[in-house]
Design an enzyme around this catalytic site. Structure first.
Site, short mmCIF file in Angstrom:
data_model
loop_
_atom_site.label_atom_id
_atom_site.label_comp_id
_atom_site.label_asym_id
_atom_site.label_seq_id
_atom_site.Cartn_x
_atom_site.Cartn_y
_atom_site.Cartn_z
N LYS A 2 21.39 28.83 -20.66
CA LYS A 2 21.86 29.75 -19.61
C LYS A 2 20.77 30.07 -18.59
CE LYS A 2 22.76 33.35 -22.18
NZ LYS A 2 22.45 32.96 -23.56
N ARG A 46 8.22 32.90 -28.72
CA ARG A 46 8.80 34.23 -28.77
C ARG A 46 9.09 34.59 -30.22
NH1 ARG A 46 13.67 33.98 -24.46
NH2 ARG A 46 14.67 35.04 -26.19
N ARG A 85 11.04 25.93 -28.74
CA ARG A 85 10.81 26.50 -27.41
C ARG A 85 9.48 27.26 -27.36
NH1 ARG A 85 15.44 30.00 -24.49
NH2 ARG A 85 14.95 31.67 -25.94
N ARG A 118 27.27 40.94 -23.13
CA ARG A 118 27.11 40.30 -24.42
C ARG A 118 28.03 40.89 -25.47
NH1 ARG A 118 21.74 38.19 -23.98
NH2 ARG A 118 21.09 37.04 -25.82
N ARG A 127 20.37 35.60 -34.47
CA ARG A 127 20.91 35.71 -33.10
C ARG A 127 22.21 34.94 -32.96
NH1 ARG A 127 15.99 33.49 -30.06
NH2 ARG A 127 17.21 33.66 -28.16
P1 ADP Z 1 18.85 34.44 -25.53
O1 ADP Z 1 20.04 34.31 -24.65
O2 ADP Z 1 18.06 33.18 -25.60
O3 ADP Z 1 19.13 35.08 -26.85
P2 ADP Z 1 17.82 36.60 -23.90
O4 ADP Z 1 16.51 36.49 -23.26
O5 ADP Z 1 19.05 36.59 -23.08
O6 ADP Z 1 17.81 35.44 -24.95
O7 ADP Z 1 17.88 37.93 -24.80
C1 ADP Z 1 16.86 38.26 -25.71
C2 ADP Z 1 17.20 39.53 -26.45
O8 ADP Z 1 17.32 40.63 -25.53
C3 ADP Z 1 18.51 39.54 -27.23
O9 ADP Z 1 18.40 38.92 -28.49
C4 ADP Z 1 18.80 41.04 -27.30
O10 ADP Z 1 18.00 41.67 -28.29
C5 ADP Z 1 18.32 41.56 -25.97
N1 ADP Z 1 19.42 41.55 -24.97
C6 ADP Z 1 19.47 40.77 -23.85
N2 ADP Z 1 20.61 40.99 -23.16
C7 ADP Z 1 21.29 41.94 -23.87
C8 ADP Z 1 22.56 42.57 -23.71
N3 ADP Z 1 23.37 42.30 -22.66
N4 ADP Z 1 22.94 43.49 -24.63
C9 ADP Z 1 22.16 43.79 -25.68
N5 ADP Z 1 20.97 43.22 -25.93
C10 ADP Z 1 20.53 42.30 -25.03
#
Ligand code: ADP
Ligand code: ZN
Length: 206
Positions: A13, A152, A122, A88, A163
């Site tokens: 994404k 990370r 990654r 999400r 996740r």
């Molecule tokens: P990925 O899509 O690779 O899991 P992101 O960088 O989008 O990674 O998100 C990393 C973390 O940030 C998530 O695992 C969550 O803990 C938090 N996070 C990001 N966006 C949201 C959201 N919309 N609602 C709740 N937690 C979020």
């Protein structure tokens, strides 16, 4: 154009959002990046969410919704935006309906086995945010800014699995929620291969 990127963690994404952002001059709003920056800067928000991100869990809806709502009020969003990592949950998607109208949702489809392999390889640049993969980039430092690359905390295999479970349970219902707006692409090729149909679709939409 008001767009959402939807797909499991590691489906690409962020990479697609960056391509779209540069080709269509739209701000790329990644809630994950915003949280990570706050953690790095040691802000109040960052301290609040650090343990949640490290565990691969979700930040509470209310907090995340307020953050995005404020971000979308900024001037650069007036001609459109790309949301990456938000919404999400169904609660977030329903809240978003009240403060923005979404034109299209780009869904990246990728099997979970591929995702596990991708995420655990990654590496990210803590300084500029550039992302690499151990299979294609063997250096220890960032090509753009020379900072030491890191894995990370939430890209470690155990957390990746957590996740993916969260995605399956909380985020995948959004596919049904947005069914009339979804443009679906296959995510298993190179970033350029995945992006080609998306670019074509967005050009026609504009
Ligand atoms: P990925 O899509 O690779 O899991 P992101 O960088 O989008 O990674 O998100 C990393 C973390 O940030 C998530 O695992 C969550 O803990 C938090 N996070 C990001 N966006 C949201 C959201 N919309 N609602 C709740 N937690 C979020
Ligand atoms: Zn860098």
């Amino acid at each position: 154009m008001n767009l959402i990127m939807l797909g499991a963690p590691g489906s690409g994404k962020g990479t697609m959002a960056k391509f779209i952002s540069s080709d269509f001059s739209l701000p790329h709003i990644s809630t994950g990046d915003i949280f990570r920056k706050n953690i790095k800067d040691g802000t109040e928000l960052g301290n609040k969410v650090k343990s949640i991100l490290d565990a691969g869990e979700l930040v509470p809806d209310e907090l995340t919704i307020d953050l995005v709502k404020d971000r979308l009020k900024e001037a650069d969003c007036k001609n459109g935006f790309i949301l990456d990592g938000f919404p999400r949950t169904l609660v977030q998607a329903e809240a978003l309906e009240k403060f923005a109208s979404i034109d299209s949702v780009i869904l990246i489809d990728l099997p979970f086995e591929v995702i596990e392999e991708r995420l655990s390889g990654r590496r990210s640049c803590p300084s500029c945010g550039e992302v690499y993969h151990t299979s294609t980039y063997k250096e220890t430092n960032c090509q753009k800014c020379d900072a030491s690359l890191i894995q990370r905390e939430d890209d470690k295999l155990e957390t990746v699995r957590a996740r993916l479970k969260v995605y399956e349970k909380q985020t995948s219902p959004l596919i049904e929620f947005y069914k009339n707006k979804i443009f679906k692409v296959e995510g298993k090729g190179t970033p350029e291969e995945t992006y080609a149909p998306v670019k074509k679709f967005l050009k026609e939409m504009k």
